[in-house]
Write a protein that holds these residues in place. Structure first.
Motif, PDB file in Angstrom:
ATOM      1  N   LEU A   6       0.853  -1.189   0.000  1.00  0.00           N
ATOM      2  CA  LEU A   6       0.000   0.000   0.000  1.00  0.00           C
ATOM      3  C   LEU A   6       0.894   1.247   0.000  1.00  0.00           C
ATOM      4  O   LEU A   6       1.946   1.255   0.644  1.00  0.00           O
ATOM      5  N   GLY A   7       0.457   2.292  -0.691  1.00  0.00           N
ATOM      6  CA  GLY A   7       1.266   3.509  -0.753  1.00  0.00           C
ATOM      7  C   GLY A   7       1.640   4.034   0.620  1.00  0.00           C
ATOM      8  O   GLY A   7       2.793   4.398   0.873  1.00  0.00           O
ATOM      9  N   ASN A   8       0.665   4.108   1.522  1.00  0.00           N
ATOM     10  CA  ASN A   8       0.963   4.607   2.864  1.00  0.00           C
ATOM     11  C   ASN A   8       1.908   3.668   3.616  1.00  0.00           C
ATOM     12  O   ASN A   8       2.748   4.119   4.398  1.00  0.00           O
ATOM     13  N   ALA A   9       1.778   2.367   3.403  1.00  0.00           N
ATOM     14  CA  ALA A   9       2.689   1.420   4.047  1.00  0.00           C
ATOM     15  C   ALA A   9       4.102   1.575   3.487  1.00  0.00           C
ATOM     16  O   ALA A   9       5.094   1.468   4.221  1.00  0.00           O
ATOM     17  N   ALA A  10       4.183   1.849   2.176  1.00  0.00           N
ATOM     18  CA  ALA A  10       5.493   2.063   1.562  1.00  0.00           C
ATOM     19  C   ALA A  10       6.138   3.334   2.097  1.00  0.00           C
ATOM     20  O   ALA A  10       7.357   3.387   2.311  1.00  0.00           O
ATOM     21  N   ALA A  11       5.331   4.352   2.314  1.00  0.00           N
ATOM     22  CA  ALA A  11       5.859   5.586   2.904  1.00  0.00           C
ATOM     23  C   ALA A  11       6.420   5.301   4.297  1.00  0.00           C
ATOM     24  O   ALA A  11       7.504   5.777   4.654  1.00  0.00           O
ATOM     25  N   ALA A  12       5.673   4.525   5.078  1.00  0.00           N
ATOM     26  CA  ALA A  12       6.137   4.167   6.425  1.00  0.00           C
ATOM     27  C   ALA A  12       7.425   3.358   6.350  1.00  0.00           C
ATOM     28  O   ALA A  12       8.355   3.559   7.137  1.00  0.00           O
ATOM     29  N   THR A  32      -3.796   8.473   7.360  1.00  0.00           N
ATOM     30  CA  THR A  32      -3.710   7.818   8.666  1.00  0.00           C
ATOM     31  C   THR A  32      -2.766   6.622   8.700  1.00  0.00           C
ATOM     32  O   THR A  32      -1.999   6.436   9.662  1.00  0.00           O
ATOM     33  N   GLU A  33      -2.805   5.793   7.652  1.00  0.00           N
ATOM     34  CA  GLU A  33      -2.051   4.534   7.702  1.00  0.00           C
ATOM     35  C   GLU A  33      -0.543   4.731   7.723  1.00  0.00           C
ATOM     36  O   GLU A  33       0.186   3.813   8.096  1.00  0.00           O
ATOM     37  N   ILE A  34      -0.050   5.882   7.314  1.00  0.00           N
ATOM     38  CA  ILE A  34       1.410   6.087   7.359  1.00  0.00           C
ATOM     39  C   ILE A  34       1.901   5.900   8.793  1.00  0.00           C
ATOM     40  O   ILE A  34       2.849   5.152   9.058  1.00  0.00           O
ATOM     41  N   THR A  35       1.230   6.554   9.720  1.00  0.00           N
ATOM     42  CA  THR A  35       1.658   6.468  11.120  1.00  0.00           C
ATOM     43  C   THR A  35       1.304   5.108  11.715  1.00  0.00           C
ATOM     44  O   THR A  35       2.086   4.540  12.499  1.00  0.00           O
ATOM     45  N   GLU A  36       0.144   4.561  11.349  1.00  0.00           N
ATOM     46  CA  GLU A  36      -0.220   3.244  11.885  1.00  0.00           C
ATOM     47  C   GLU A  36       0.759   2.171  11.413  1.00  0.00           C
ATOM     48  O   GLU A  36       1.122   1.269  12.179  1.00  0.00           O
ATOM     49  N   GLU A  37       1.186   2.250  10.157  1.00  0.00           N
ATOM     50  CA  GLU A  37       2.159   1.280   9.653  1.00  0.00           C
ATOM     51  C   GLU A  37       3.531   1.516  10.267  1.00  0.00           C
ATOM     52  O   GLU A  37       4.251   0.564  10.576  1.00  0.00           O
ATOM     53  N   ALA A  38       3.906   2.776  10.444  1.00  0.00           N
ATOM     54  CA  ALA A  38       5.210   3.078  11.046  1.00  0.00           C
ATOM     55  C   ALA A  38       5.287   2.566  12.478  1.00  0.00           C
ATOM     56  O   ALA A  38       6.353   2.144  12.946  1.00  0.00           O
ATOM     57  N   ALA A  39       4.134   2.594  13.176  1.00  0.00           N
ATOM     58  CA  ALA A  39       4.119   2.155  14.581  1.00  0.00           C
ATOM     59  C   ALA A  39       4.412   0.661  14.719  1.00  0.00           C
ATOM     60  O   ALA A  39       4.707   0.187  15.826  1.00  0.00           O
ATOM     61  N   LYS A  40       4.346  -0.084  13.618  1.00  0.00           N
ATOM     62  CA  LYS A  40       4.655  -1.515  13.673  1.00  0.00           C
ATOM     63  C   LYS A  40       6.157  -1.768  13.772  1.00  0.00           C
ATOM     64  O   LYS A  40       6.576  -2.877  14.091  1.00  0.00           O
ATOM     65  N   PRO A 130       5.288  11.486  -4.586  1.00  0.00           N
ATOM     66  CA  PRO A 130       5.390  10.149  -5.189  1.00  0.00           C
ATOM     67  C   PRO A 130       4.230   9.882  -6.150  1.00  0.00           C
ATOM     68  O   PRO A 130       3.152  10.466  -6.024  1.00  0.00           O
ATOM     69  N   SER A 131       4.472   8.945  -7.080  1.00  0.00           N
ATOM     70  CA  SER A 131       3.392   8.558  -7.998  1.00  0.00           C
ATOM     71  C   SER A 131       2.981   7.100  -7.812  1.00  0.00           C
ATOM     72  O   SER A 131       2.030   6.655  -8.442  1.00  0.00           O
ATOM     73  N   ASP A 132       3.710   6.352  -6.995  1.00  0.00           N
ATOM     74  CA  ASP A 132       3.325   4.968  -6.686  1.00  0.00           C
ATOM     75  C   ASP A 132       4.044   4.550  -5.405  1.00  0.00           C
ATOM     76  O   ASP A 132       4.742   5.362  -4.767  1.00  0.00           O
ATOM     77  N   SER A 133       3.903   3.285  -5.040  1.00  0.00           N
ATOM     78  CA  SER A 133       4.473   2.831  -3.770  1.00  0.00           C
ATOM     79  C   SER A 133       6.002   2.867  -3.782  1.00  0.00           C
ATOM     80  O   SER A 133       6.628   3.160  -2.758  1.00  0.00           O
ATOM     81  N   GLU A 134       6.612   2.558  -4.930  1.00  0.00           N
ATOM     82  CA  GLU A 134       8.078   2.586  -5.000  1.00  0.00           C
ATOM     83  C   GLU A 134       8.583   4.008  -4.792  1.00  0.00           C
ATOM     84  O   GLU A 134       9.553   4.240  -4.068  1.00  0.00           O
ATOM     85  N   ASP A 135       7.928   4.969  -5.437  1.00  0.00           N
ATOM     86  CA  ASP A 135       8.265   6.373  -5.188  1.00  0.00           C
ATOM     87  C   ASP A 135       8.056   6.715  -3.716  1.00  0.00           C
ATOM     88  O   ASP A 135       8.873   7.417  -3.105  1.00  0.00           O
ATOM     89  N   ALA A 136       6.945   6.250  -3.162  1.00  0.00           N
ATOM     90  CA  ALA A 136       6.625   6.597  -1.769  1.00  0.00           C
ATOM     91  C   ALA A 136       7.733   6.147  -0.829  1.00  0.00           C
ATOM     92  O   ALA A 136       8.106   6.860   0.107  1.00  0.00           O
ATOM     93  N   ARG A 137       8.277   4.964  -1.085  1.00  0.00           N
ATOM     94  CA  ARG A 137       9.363   4.466  -0.227  1.00  0.00           C
ATOM     95  C   ARG A 137      10.659   5.236  -0.485  1.00  0.00           C
ATOM     96  O   ARG A 137      11.314   5.709   0.431  1.00  0.00           O
ATOM     97  N   ASN A 138      11.006   5.381  -1.745  1.00  0.00           N
ATOM     98  CA  ASN A 138      12.273   6.052  -2.075  1.00  0.00           C
ATOM     99  C   ASN A 138      12.263   7.525  -1.678  1.00  0.00           C
ATOM    100  O   ASN A 138      13.270   8.060  -1.209  1.00  0.00           O
ATOM    101  N   VAL A 162      -2.702   7.390  -4.504  1.00  0.00           N
ATOM    102  CA  VAL A 162      -1.382   6.820  -4.228  1.00  0.00           C
ATOM    103  C   VAL A 162      -1.367   6.219  -2.828  1.00  0.00           C
ATOM    104  O   VAL A 162      -0.830   5.128  -2.601  1.00  0.00           O
ATOM    105  N   ALA A 163      -1.978   6.905  -1.870  1.00  0.00           N
ATOM    106  CA  ALA A 163      -1.968   6.440  -0.474  1.00  0.00           C
ATOM    107  C   ALA A 163      -2.677   5.099  -0.329  1.00  0.00           C
ATOM    108  O   ALA A 163      -2.250   4.241   0.447  1.00  0.00           O
ATOM    109  N   HIS A 164      -3.765   4.907  -1.084  1.00  0.00           N
ATOM    110  CA  HIS A 164      -4.622   3.745  -0.848  1.00  0.00           C
ATOM    111  C   HIS A 164      -4.614   2.730  -1.994  1.00  0.00           C
ATOM    112  O   HIS A 164      -5.517   1.912  -2.095  1.00  0.00           O
TER     113      HIS A 164
END
Length: 593
Positions: A6-12, A32-40, A130-138, A162-164
Motif C-alpha cells: 500500500l502507498g501509505n505502508a510504503a511511505a512508512a 492515517t495509515e502512514i503512522t499506523e504502519e510506522a508504529a509496527k 510520489p506517484s506509486d508505492s516505489e516512489d513513496a518508499r524512495n 497513491v496512499a490507498h
C-alpha cells in the motif's frame, strides 16, 4: 525484497529505512495509515497528537534534538499546522524534518478539495510527490536528505489514490544516521523580528539552490517518445507532444498514451525546474499539463513563455479526482473499462451505523427544532435525512466558537433555540478553545460533546480522552467534566444517548438556563471490539401498525417489508433506541444471539 505494498505502508517503510526515529501525527483520511504502519516498527517512536499543529511542533522539537522526525496529516490539517510551518521555513532544521500531507481530490472523506501545493509555494519549502508505492518508499529517504542538505522542512505530498493503492516496491535495510548535536543558535531558532528578517534572504536563496538541485538530481525525469510518430494528438504528431505531469496523473498518462509522447514526470512539485522545462519544450509543438486540481504547473509553464501551444485546464477538469477515463477523454481516446450494468443502482447515501450512540441525541435535537452548529466527524452524518439535525459544519473545532458568535449576535430568543455538537476527539483537537471563549466571554450557549470514546471517522484511533496511547497502552486520560469546570463552565451534565427521554430533557433544561452549559452525551462507539452488544430486537408483526415511526431514526438495521417493520438481525446491536420510538410496543428484545 520486492513486495506488493500500500502507498501509505510504503511511505512508512521508507521512513523506517531512512532512520526516522520520531513520528507525531493527527489521523486524517487518506494519511492515517502512514503512522499506523510506522508504529509496527519497534525502532520508531510514534504517537497521535491532539492536532496537526502540536504534531508538527513536536516533530520540530525532535529534529532539533538531532533525530530524523516526521509528522503526518491530511490536507485540511496542514491549515491547522500552517502557523509553525511558515516559521519553520525560516528557522530550518537540525536533523531532517519531513511533513507528510495527503490531499483528497474528489473529497472522498473531506470538506474541501484544497491543493496543498499552495502551502509549499507560500511557505517557501520544497514539496516532493510520489506517484506509486516505489516512489513513496524512495522519496521518504530522499526527503530527509533534502531536509538536511538545504536546512529546511520538506513537504511530502500524497493523494488518496497513491496512499490507498498498491504497487510493487523494493525494501532495504534501515540506516540510522549519526545523531546531530544540538547547538544553541538564537539567531537561527528564535524568530523574533530582528532575527527573522535576517533569515528571509536565506529562505529565498535556498529555494533557488533547491531548484538548481532538482534540475539534475533525477527526481524529475524526462521520458522520450519511442513511437512511430504517425499518430496525431490535437493535429500534432504524438512525437512532437510533451506532457508534464506528476503523481497519479503520470500513471494515467502512461496507461492511456504509453510511450507515444514525451513525458516530463515531476517528483518535486515545488520549486519547479524552469530550465528543465525549457529544455524539454525545445523541438516540441505543444505542451500538455496533466495535473489534478489547480493549474499550478500550467501557470508556471505559461509564465516561461515557451513559444508553443500549452493545454491544461482547457481540456481537463479543475474539480475532482482524475481517472483513466477522464484523461482518455481529454485525449479523445477510448478506454475499455469493463462491463457495465444496464440498470441504475440505487444511490446509497452515507448513514450512521446501526447502534451509533449519536443517533439518540440527534433525534432529540431534530425533535426540539433547535439550530445545530456541527463539526467534523462521524456525527456530521446527523445532517442526513431522516435525522436532518445539523445546520452548519465548517471545519475542525468550529462548532462551539460558531455558536458563541451566533448567540452573541442574535440575543436571548435564539440562545434558547440553538446548540453546538462536537466529538470527543475533535474537542481535544480544537474545540477546547471555543469552549474557553464561551466561558470567558459568557454567551448563554449550550454545547454538547458527543463522547463515543474513540476517534471514529478515521478508523478508531485513540485520543487524549480515551486513556490509551497509539499502541493501546494505558495513558493519561482527560476528564472532560473536570476540564470543562476548570475552564469556567459550571453546568456540566452527562447523559446516555441510548436514553432518548433523558437526552431530550437535558437539552430542554440546558437551553433555558442563563449561563453557559455543557452536556456530555457518552456512550462508546458501537463498532469498538470491547463493546458488548445486546441480542438483536425482533418485530411483533401483530402489534406493528406500519406507522413507520421507527424509520425516523434512520437506523440501517430497520426496513419495511410487506407493510411491516423488519429488523436485520445481522446489523442490529440491540441498543433499544427504536423500541423507544414505538408506541405499540412492537419492537422487542430477545435472548437469541
Amino acid at each position: 525484497m520486492k513486495q506488493l505494498m500500500l502507498g501509505n505502508a510504503a511511505a512508512a517503510r521508507g521512513l523506517y529505512e531512512a532512520g526516522c526515529e520520531f513520528i507525531s501525527s493527527y489521523p486524517g483520511t487518506p494519511s492515517t495509515e502512514i503512522t499506523e504502519e510506522a508504529a509496527k516498527f519497534k525502532e520508531l517512536y510514534c504517537e497521535w497528537a491532539p492536532n496537526e499543529k502540536v504534531a508538527m511542533e513536536s516533530a520540530f522539537g525532535a529534529c532539533l534534538a538531532g533525530r530524523r522526525a516526521f509528522c503526518g496529516m491530511k490536507h485540511v490539517g496542514l491549515n491547522v499546522a500552517a502557523d509553525p510551518l511558515y516559521t519553520m521555513s525560516y528557522t530550518g532544521v537540525n536533523a531532517g524534518l519531513v511533513i507528510g500531507v495527503a490531499d483528497d481530490p474528489g473529497m472522498h472523506s473531506s470538506q474541501n478539495e484544497q491543493d496543498s501545493r499552495h502551502h509549499a509555494i507560500a511557505a517557501k519549502v520544497p514539496m516532493i510527490e510520489p506517484s506509486d508505492s516505489e516512489d513513496a518508499r524512495n522519496f521518504a529517504a530522499l526527503a530527509f536528505e533534502l531536509s538536511e542538505k538545504f536546512d529546511t522542512p520538506v513537504l511530502y505530498k500524497m493523494c488518496t489514490r497513491v496512499a490507498h493503492s498498491q504497487s510493487i516496491t523494493d525494501t532495504a535495510e534501515r540506516k540510522v544516521p549519526e545523531h546531530k548535536a544540538y547547538e544553541k543558535n538564537i539567531q537561527k531558532y528564535v524568530m523574533a523580528p530582528a532575527n527573522a528578517i535576517r533569515r528571509h534572504p536565506f529562505v529565498e536563496q535556498r529555494m533557488k539552490d533547491i531548484e538548481a538541485w532538482s534540475e539534475t538530481s533525477g527526481i524529475n525525469r524526462i521520458e522520450k517518445a519511442s513511437g512511430s510518430g504517425s499518430e496525431k494528438i490535437f493535429d500534432v504528431p504524438a512525437s512532437k507532444i510533451g506532457i508534464i505531469t506528476s503523481s497519479t496523473s503520470y500513471q494515467y498518462v502512461k496507461e492511456i498514451l504509453g510511450d507515444s509522447v514525451n513525458i516530463l514526470k515531476l517528483g518535486m512539485v515545488n520549486p519547479l525546474p524552469a530550465n528543465m522545462i525549457r529544455n524539454f519544450a525545445k523541438g516540441l509543438e505543444a505542451l500538455i499539463i496533466v495535473e489534478e486540481l489547480d493549474p499550478i504547473i500550467e501557470q508556471f509553464c505559461r509564465g516561461l513563455e515557451l513559444g508553443i501551444k500549452i493545454y491544461g485546464k482547457d481540456i481537463l477538469p479543475i474539480c475532482g479526482e482524475f481517472s483513466q477515463n477522464i484523461v482518455a477523454a481529454a485525449f479523445k481516446k477510448e478506454v475499455h473499462s469493463g462491463k457495465k450494468l444496464n440498470i441504475n443502482i440505487p444511490v446509497r447515501p452515507p448513514i450512521m451505523c446501526a447502534g451509533c450512540p449519536h443517533r439518540g441525541m440527534f433525534y432529540a435535537l431534530n425533535k426540539l427544532k433547535v439550530t445545530v452548529f456541527g463539526d467534523i466527524g462521524c456525527y456530521t452524518l446527523g445532517s442526513v435525512a431522516p435525522l436532518s439535525a445539523m445546520d452548519v459544519t465548517l471545519c475542525m473545532g468550529a462548532s462551539f466558537s460558531g455558536l458563541h458568535g451566533w448567540n452573541k449576535s442574535t440575543g436571548a430568543d435564539h440562545e434558547k433555540k440553538s446548540v453546538a455538537v462536537i466529538g470527543d476527539s475533535t474537542f481535544m483537537h480544537s474545540g477546547m478553545t471555543g469552549l474557553a471563549s464561551i466561558a470567558y466571554n459568557q454567551s448563554n450557549s449550550t454545547v454538547i460533546i458527543l463522547d463515543n470514546s474513540i476517534t471514529g471517522m478515521t478508523g478508531h484511533q485513540q485520543n487524549p480522552t480515551t486513556g490509551k496511547n497509539l499502541y493501546g497502552d494505558p495513558a493519561g486520560k482527560v476528564n472532560l467534566e473536570a476540564l470543562a469546570r476548570a475552564m469556567g463552565i459550571n453546568r456540566v451534565r452527562v447523559v446516555d444517548p441510548y436514553n432518548m427521554a433523558e437526552c431530550e430533557q437535558a437539552v430542554k433544561e440546558e437551553i433555558e438556563v442563563e449561563e453557559p452549559s455543557l452536556i456530555i452525551s457518552r456512550r462508546p462507539c458501537a463498532l469498538l471490539k470491547e463493546v458488548k452488544h445486546n441480542p438483536p430486537l425482533v418485530v411483533d408483526e401483530a402489534k406493528c401498525r406500519s406507522c413507520k415511526m421507527c424509520m425516523k431514526i434512520g437506523c440501517p438495521a430497520i426496513a419495511m417489508k410487506n407493510g411491516k417493520a423488519k429488523i436485520d438481525s445481522t446489523l442490529c446491536v440491540g441498543c433499544g433506541v427504536c423500541s423507544q420510538m414505538c408506541k405499540f410496543d412492537a419492537l422487542k428484545g430477545t435472548s437469541k444471539n
